[in-house]
Design a protein around this motif. Structure first.
Motif, PDB file in Angstrom:
ATOM      1  N   TRP A   1       1.427   7.215   1.518  1.00 48.99           N
ATOM      2  CA  TRP A   1       0.506   8.312   1.787  1.00 48.99           C
ATOM      3  C   TRP A   1      -0.898   7.821   2.080  1.00 48.99           C
ATOM      4  O   TRP A   1      -1.641   8.445   2.853  1.00 48.99           O
ATOM      5  CB  TRP A   1       0.491   9.296   0.612  1.00 48.99           C
ATOM      6  CG  TRP A   1      -0.048   8.728  -0.683  1.00 48.99           C
ATOM      7  CD1 TRP A   1       0.653   8.099  -1.640  1.00 48.99           C
ATOM      8  CD2 TRP A   1      -1.407   8.757  -1.113  1.00 48.99           C
ATOM      9  NE1 TRP A   1      -0.162   7.713  -2.676  1.00 48.99           N
ATOM     10  CE2 TRP A   1      -1.443   8.109  -2.372  1.00 48.99           C
ATOM     11  CE3 TRP A   1      -2.587   9.258  -0.580  1.00 48.99           C
ATOM     12  CZ2 TRP A   1      -2.622   7.948  -3.091  1.00 48.99           C
ATOM     13  CZ3 TRP A   1      -3.763   9.105  -1.297  1.00 48.99           C
ATOM     14  CH2 TRP A   1      -3.767   8.445  -2.543  1.00 48.99           C
ATOM     15  N   VAL A   2      -1.271   6.642   1.485  1.00 45.25           N
ATOM     16  CA  VAL A   2      -2.583   6.053   1.785  1.00 45.25           C
ATOM     17  C   VAL A   2      -2.607   5.537   3.217  1.00 45.25           C
ATOM     18  O   VAL A   2      -3.578   5.738   3.969  1.00 45.25           O
ATOM     19  CB  VAL A   2      -2.902   4.927   0.787  1.00 45.25           C
ATOM     20  CG1 VAL A   2      -4.212   4.235   1.168  1.00 45.25           C
ATOM     21  CG2 VAL A   2      -2.997   5.488  -0.627  1.00 45.25           C
ATOM     22  N   ALA A   3      -1.531   4.861   3.623  1.00 45.99           N
ATOM     23  CA  ALA A   3      -1.447   4.357   4.993  1.00 45.99           C
ATOM     24  C   ALA A   3      -1.464   5.499   6.000  1.00 45.99           C
ATOM     25  O   ALA A   3      -2.072   5.400   7.077  1.00 45.99           O
ATOM     26  CB  ALA A   3      -0.175   3.526   5.159  1.00 45.99           C
TER      27      ALA A   3
ATOM     28  N   LYS B   1       0.839  -1.192   0.000  1.00 48.93           N
ATOM     29  CA  LYS B   1       0.000   0.000   0.000  1.00 48.93           C
ATOM     30  C   LYS B   1       0.878   1.247   0.000  1.00 48.93           C
ATOM     31  O   LYS B   1       1.842   1.319   0.748  1.00 48.93           O
ATOM     32  CB  LYS B   1      -0.894  -0.019   1.243  1.00 48.93           C
ATOM     33  CG  LYS B   1      -1.930   1.108   1.300  1.00 48.93           C
ATOM     34  CD  LYS B   1      -2.720   1.046   2.586  1.00 48.93           C
ATOM     35  CE  LYS B   1      -3.537  -0.246   2.654  1.00 48.93           C
ATOM     36  NZ  LYS B   1      -4.385  -0.267   3.868  1.00 48.93           N
ATOM     37  N   PRO B   2       0.578   2.242  -0.818  1.00 49.76           N
ATOM     38  CA  PRO B   2       1.367   3.466  -0.824  1.00 49.76           C
ATOM     39  C   PRO B   2       1.403   4.099   0.568  1.00 49.76           C
ATOM     40  O   PRO B   2       0.424   4.030   1.321  1.00 49.76           O
ATOM     41  CB  PRO B   2       0.654   4.361  -1.834  1.00 49.76           C
ATOM     42  CG  PRO B   2      -0.099   3.419  -2.710  1.00 49.76           C
ATOM     43  CD  PRO B   2      -0.492   2.266  -1.825  1.00 49.76           C
TER      44      PRO B   2
ATOM     45  N   ALA C   1      -2.919   8.499   5.565  1.00 50.50           N
ATOM     46  CA  ALA C   1      -4.244   9.114   5.591  1.00 50.50           C
ATOM     47  C   ALA C   1      -5.237   8.264   6.377  1.00 50.50           C
ATOM     48  O   ALA C   1      -6.186   8.801   6.981  1.00 50.50           O
ATOM     49  CB  ALA C   1      -4.741   9.328   4.166  1.00 50.50           C
ATOM     50  N   GLU C   2      -5.068   6.955   6.403  1.00 46.18           N
ATOM     51  CA  GLU C   2      -5.983   6.074   7.129  1.00 46.18           C
ATOM     52  C   GLU C   2      -5.738   6.088   8.634  1.00 46.18           C
ATOM     53  O   GLU C   2      -6.579   5.643   9.400  1.00 46.18           O
ATOM     54  CB  GLU C   2      -5.835   4.645   6.596  1.00 46.18           C
ATOM     55  CG  GLU C   2      -6.336   4.488   5.160  1.00 46.18           C
ATOM     56  CD  GLU C   2      -6.111   3.086   4.648  1.00 46.18           C
ATOM     57  OE1 GLU C   2      -5.461   2.304   5.374  1.00 46.18           O
ATOM     58  OE2 GLU C   2      -6.574   2.782   3.532  1.00 46.18           O
ATOM     59  N   ASN C   3      -4.549   6.601   9.075  1.00 46.01           N
ATOM     60  CA  ASN C   3      -4.244   6.656  10.494  1.00 46.01           C
ATOM     61  C   ASN C   3      -4.623   8.050  11.010  1.00 46.01           C
ATOM     62  O   ASN C   3      -3.909   9.023  10.826  1.00 46.01           O
ATOM     63  CB  ASN C   3      -2.752   6.403  10.724  1.00 46.01           C
ATOM     64  CG  ASN C   3      -2.420   6.183  12.185  1.00 46.01           C
ATOM     65  OD1 ASN C   3      -2.982   6.811  13.062  1.00 46.01           O
ATOM     66  ND2 ASN C   3      -1.495   5.257  12.437  1.00 46.01           N
ATOM     67  N   GLN C   4      -5.779   8.157  11.691  1.00 47.77           N
ATOM     68  CA  GLN C   4      -6.303   9.449  12.115  1.00 47.77           C
ATOM     69  C   GLN C   4      -5.428  10.103  13.192  1.00 47.77           C
ATOM     70  O   GLN C   4      -5.304  11.329  13.244  1.00 47.77           O
ATOM     71  CB  GLN C   4      -7.733   9.279  12.645  1.00 47.77           C
ATOM     72  CG  GLN C   4      -8.721   8.803  11.589  1.00 47.77           C
ATOM     73  CD  GLN C   4     -10.123   8.671  12.132  1.00 47.77           C
ATOM     74  OE1 GLN C   4     -10.373   8.884  13.314  1.00 47.77           O
ATOM     75  NE2 GLN C   4     -11.065   8.330  11.244  1.00 47.77           N
TER      76      GLN C   4
END
Length: 443
Positions: free
Chosen positions: A213-215, A210-211, A217-220
């Protein structure tokens, strides 16, 4: 046929060769020494038993204000004067030139009229031996420029012992680095081909994850912490930027005429308030007028060779002195002013806001504060710069730390006892005397 053999060299032959070389080298050195001592020998023939070292001391103390050895000043250049004039005449002229002129001596009258009838000081305290010493000093051959010797030495060092320049070495290293880079690329491609041919998985065959930046963004939690840190960084950066508005610490402009505080205040130890005389009695320290510079530079048309540095050569300093002459209209050939002056547009370095009151005389004369306290070690500066930030906080800290000098001040002595009891201190600071009140510095 009989075979012949060359006769080998023995110790006797080697000794003869060495003796021949030694004779040639010694003869060459004698020739060089004879040439280098030619001028000294000629001087000694003209002025026997003279001491140029003592002559230099006498010249600097008595003659240097009006005469130079190798160029004209207020009076003519003195090098070669023993060839132009008779020694007996020189003794009479130096001891009392006016008496020789009044006697009607043709050479004395001609010299007096040629140099604008400027009277030469009488030196009755000098005897013939003193005059011989002075003449021996002025007749020394003109030294070669130190800068040229330094440049030759620098060139010799740059060539190195092998004679290979630095540019060639760097070029060869660049070529070698380029060849190594090409070899590494070819080796990498070859290894990849071997891996594909033998079924070995390579980096390109591995599944992509998984990229990042995606990981992220998913970690609030990481997103919230990053936003907080970003806002704090922006706020701190904006505050720091705004606090530096109007603060010019380290400002070091290039002036139209290069002025070296290192040479004037440092090497020559000229007192700051000789040039900035208004600092004693005025709100402003003032920019010295050019006539203050000409008090010295009417006689000083060039700097000493040892004054030059790697960055600033002797020729550079001499050219800057010529700019001063152009601005003041000083003609070195006639030693007079032409009347054609040019303004010098100096660049201001220290500049306080209009709503701030600062009085130099209050700090320099009353407070006894040294110039270096606010302006830094100016005696070491080649180019003057703003040493202190000149902010309100900087001034307040100084008022809190500086003690008042009450000795010899009737006003301070009268209230010193009461304020000392009030603050329970032996010495009062500027702050305790009211130096933090707004109206002291702000209109």
């Amino acid at each position: 046929m009989k075979k012949t053999m060359e006769r080998p060299l023995n110790l006797k032959h080697l000794f003869l060769v060495f003796l021949l070389l030694f004779t040639l080298v010694t003869f060459g050195q004698d020739e060089v020494e004879a040439e280098s001592n030619a001028d000294e020998a000629s001087t000694e023939e003209i002025i026997p038993s003279a001491d140029p070292v003592k002559g230099k001391e006498l010249f600097n103390s008595l003659c240097g204000a009006c005469h130079k050895r190798y160029k004209n000043a207020v009076g003519p250049s003195l090098h070669g004067v023993t060839e132009r004039r008779d020694m007996d005449w020189l003794y009479k002229w130096i001891v009392n030139s006016q008496e020789l002129i009044k006697s009607g001596d043709s050479q004395a009258v001609q010299l007096y009229e040629e140099w604008n009838k400027v009277a030469m000081n009488a030196f009755p305290q000098l005897n013939n031996q003193d005059i011989d010493n002075i003449l021996a000093y002025v007749e020394e051959p003109k030294p070669e420029p130190v800068v040229a010797v330094a440049q030759v030495a620098a060139g010799a060092e740059g060539q190195g012992g092998s004679g290979i320049s630095t540019e060639i070495v760097l070029g060869l290293l660049s070529v070698v680095l380029l060849i190594l880079s090409v070899i590494l690329i070819l080796v990498n491609k070859t290894l990849n081909r071997f891996a594909v041919a033998n079924g070995i998985p390579t980096k390109a065959d591995k599944p992509k994850g998984k990229p990042i930046w995606v990981a992220f963004a998913e970690n609030q939690f990481l997103v919230l912490v990053s936003i907080v840190f970003l806002l704090l960084a922006v706020a701190w950066g904006g505050y720091s930027f705004l606090m530096q508005v109007g603060v010019d610490q380290g400002y070091e402009p290039i002036q139209p005429i290069h002025y070296s505080h290192r040479i004037h205040a440092g090497e020559n130890q000229i007192e700051c308030k000789y040039c900035h005389s208004s600092a004693r009695v005025s709100k402003h320290s003032g920019i010295p007028s050019l006539n203050v510079c000409m008090n010295c530079h009417k006689q000083i048309a060039e700097v000493a060779p040892e004054t030059a540095t790697e960055e600033y050569s002797k020729e550079f300093y001499d050219n800057e002195i010529q700019k001063l002459y152009e601005a003041t209209g000083w003609d070195t050939s006639t030693q007079s002013y032409t009347g054609e002056t040019k303004p010098v547009k100096w660049v201001r370095i220290h500049n306080l806001p209009d709503f701030v009151y600062f009085n130099h005389s209050q700090h320099v004369t009353v407070g006894g504060i040294e110039c270096q306290t606010c302006h830094g070690p100016v005696e070491t500066y080649e180019i003057q710069k703003q040493y202190a930030p000149l902010t309100m906080g900087w001034c307040i800290n100084c008022h809190r730390e500086s003690n008042i000098k009450v000795e010899g001040n009737a006003y301070y002595e009268k209230i010193h006892e009461e304020l000392s009891k009030k603050y329970d201190v032996e010495e009062l600071t500027v702050a305790e005397m009211g130096g933090l009140e707004c109206g002291k510095c702000h209109y």
